[in-house]
Design an enzyme around this catalytic site. Structure first.
Site, short mmCIF file in Angstrom:
data_model
loop_
_atom_site.label_atom_id
_atom_site.label_comp_id
_atom_site.label_asym_id
_atom_site.label_seq_id
_atom_site.Cartn_x
_atom_site.Cartn_y
_atom_site.Cartn_z
NE ARG A 73 -1.66 -2.39 2.57
CZ ARG A 73 -1.68 -3.69 2.26
NH1 ARG A 73 -2.67 -3.77 1.58
NH2 ARG A 73 -0.83 -4.74 2.43
CB THR A 74 3.22 2.49 2.20
OG1 THR A 74 2.51 2.21 3.27
CG2 THR A 74 4.12 3.99 2.58
CE LYS A 92 26.18 -4.10 -7.29
NZ LYS A 92 26.15 -2.86 -8.09
NE ARG A 134 7.16 0.55 4.81
CZ ARG A 134 5.98 0.23 4.78
NH1 ARG A 134 5.86 -1.05 4.33
NH2 ARG A 134 4.92 0.92 5.11
CG HIS A 183 3.39 4.05 8.31
ND1 HIS A 183 3.61 4.87 7.53
CD2 HIS A 183 3.12 2.80 8.04
CE1 HIS A 183 3.50 4.23 6.34
NE2 HIS A 183 2.89 2.97 6.54
N1 CP Z 1 -0.11 0.11 5.70
C1 CP Z 1 1.00 -0.18 5.13
O1 CP Z 1 2.05 0.33 5.54
O2 CP Z 1 1.07 -1.15 4.33
P1 CP Z 1 2.07 -1.74 3.52
O3 CP Z 1 2.87 -2.54 4.34
O4 CP Z 1 1.51 -2.60 2.48
O5 CP Z 1 2.79 -0.53 2.86
#
Ligand code: CP
Length: 308
Positions: free
Chosen positions: A55-56, A84, A105, A133
């Site tokens: 999603r993100t 590497k 991320r 987040h």
């Molecule tokens: N909600 C969320 O962070 O989903 P993902 O891990 O799929 O990005």
């Protein structure tokens, strides 16, 4: 408002959150019009994902495409030169010259903050270990506001892994900026909401109640925010297996809930929400995931100083 980087939900004041929720509404209207947009034409987003995501990453990329910009990046650090042995600093110093904004991320807490030290373009934290987040929180608040028409006077249950769950850490902090909310933390003892964050939220006047029993409190809730027990955060598989499946939201559980409860989940889910409840109108997690698009369009266009 100044928002050079977006690392923690604490980077935003209540008025800033209100601003982004309003801007997300404008973006939703533009999306509904189906007209191609050129708000971010010529701008490039880099998505650096050192940890899996559906999603993100995809909603950030989709948001940038919808805004008329373009996207570069990697979805798996193993396909980048990190494999590497390249350092985060060198990766960031390189990517900043290929793009105008970075979304990253990492499995490590503080990684996005560290990246800002090496970077002259904006960085957005798309999740750093069990820490925060923040963009998820804006879309969570947007979803709640859409359904409840307010972000105040609510009883919100946070359920599941509240120790390592970065989404609930950011969300609880944000909810404490609004009036008269009550947060009910529902977690096994081993995955309790961290005392450090709890203390800061209570200082702002938000009441926090802790319990291990979802069934006992579900009838009091206006919002139930369910999270996954995250296998990847456990050092011992045995401990994970012991706690996995501790909460399951199913038809039987929802029979006890208010008629206007909303059930949210940042997703992905494993077994904590039975798919049998997906058709229950109270279960809005897929709509919630969709709202990632207008919310991230609002964030990207603002941080890139593009006019809508
Ligand atoms: N909600 C969320 O962070 O989903 P993902 O891990 O799929 O990005």
């Amino acid at each position: 408002m100044e928002l050079e980087n977006f690392i923690s939900i604490n980077d935003l004041k209540k008025e800033d959150i209100d601003f982004f929720l309003k801007k997300a509404d404008e973006m939703l209207k533009l999306l509904d019009s189906k007209e191609p947009l050129d708000i971010c034409r010529g701008k490039i987003l880099a998505t650096l994902f050192f940890e899996p995501s559906t999603r993100t990453r995809l909603s950030f990329e989709s948001a940038m495409h919808r805004l008329g910009g373009s996207v570069v990046g990697f979805a798996d650090a193993n396909t980048s030169s990190v494999k590497k042995g390249e350092s985060l600093a060198d990766t960031i110093k390189t990517v900043e010259s290929y793009s105008d904004i970075i979304v990253m991320r990492s499995p490590f807490e503080g990684a996005s903050m560290l990246a800002t030290k090496y970077c002259s373009i904006p960085i957005i934290n798309a999740g750093d270990g069990g820490h925060e987040h923040p963009t998820q929180t804006i879309l969570d608040l947007y979803t709640i506001k859409k359904k409840k028409n307010t972000l105040s006077n609510l009883t919100i249950g946070l359920c599941g892994d509240l120790k390592f769950g970065r989404t609930v850490h950011s969300l609880a902090k944000a909810l404490s900026a609004f009036n008269n909310n009550k947060i009910v933390c529902i977690a096994p003892n081993e995955l309790k909401f961290p005392n450090g964050i709890k203390g800061k939220i209570e200082e702002k006047g938000t009441k926090i109640i802790q319990t291990q029993n979802l069934e006992e409190v579900i009838d009091k809730l206006d919002v139930l925010y369910v999270t996954r027990i995250q296998k990847e955060r456990f050092l011992s598989e045995k401990e994970y297996l012991r706690l996995k499946g501790v909460y399951v939201v199913d038809n039987k559980m929802l029979q006890k809930a208010k008629k206007d409860l909303i059930v949210m989940h940042p997703l992905p889910r494993v077994d904590e929400i039975n798919p049998e409840v997906d058709s229950d109108p109270r279960c809005i997690y897929f709509k919630q995931a969709f709202y990632g698009i207008p919310v991230r369009m609002a964030l990207l266009s603002f941080m890139l100083k593009c006019q809508s």
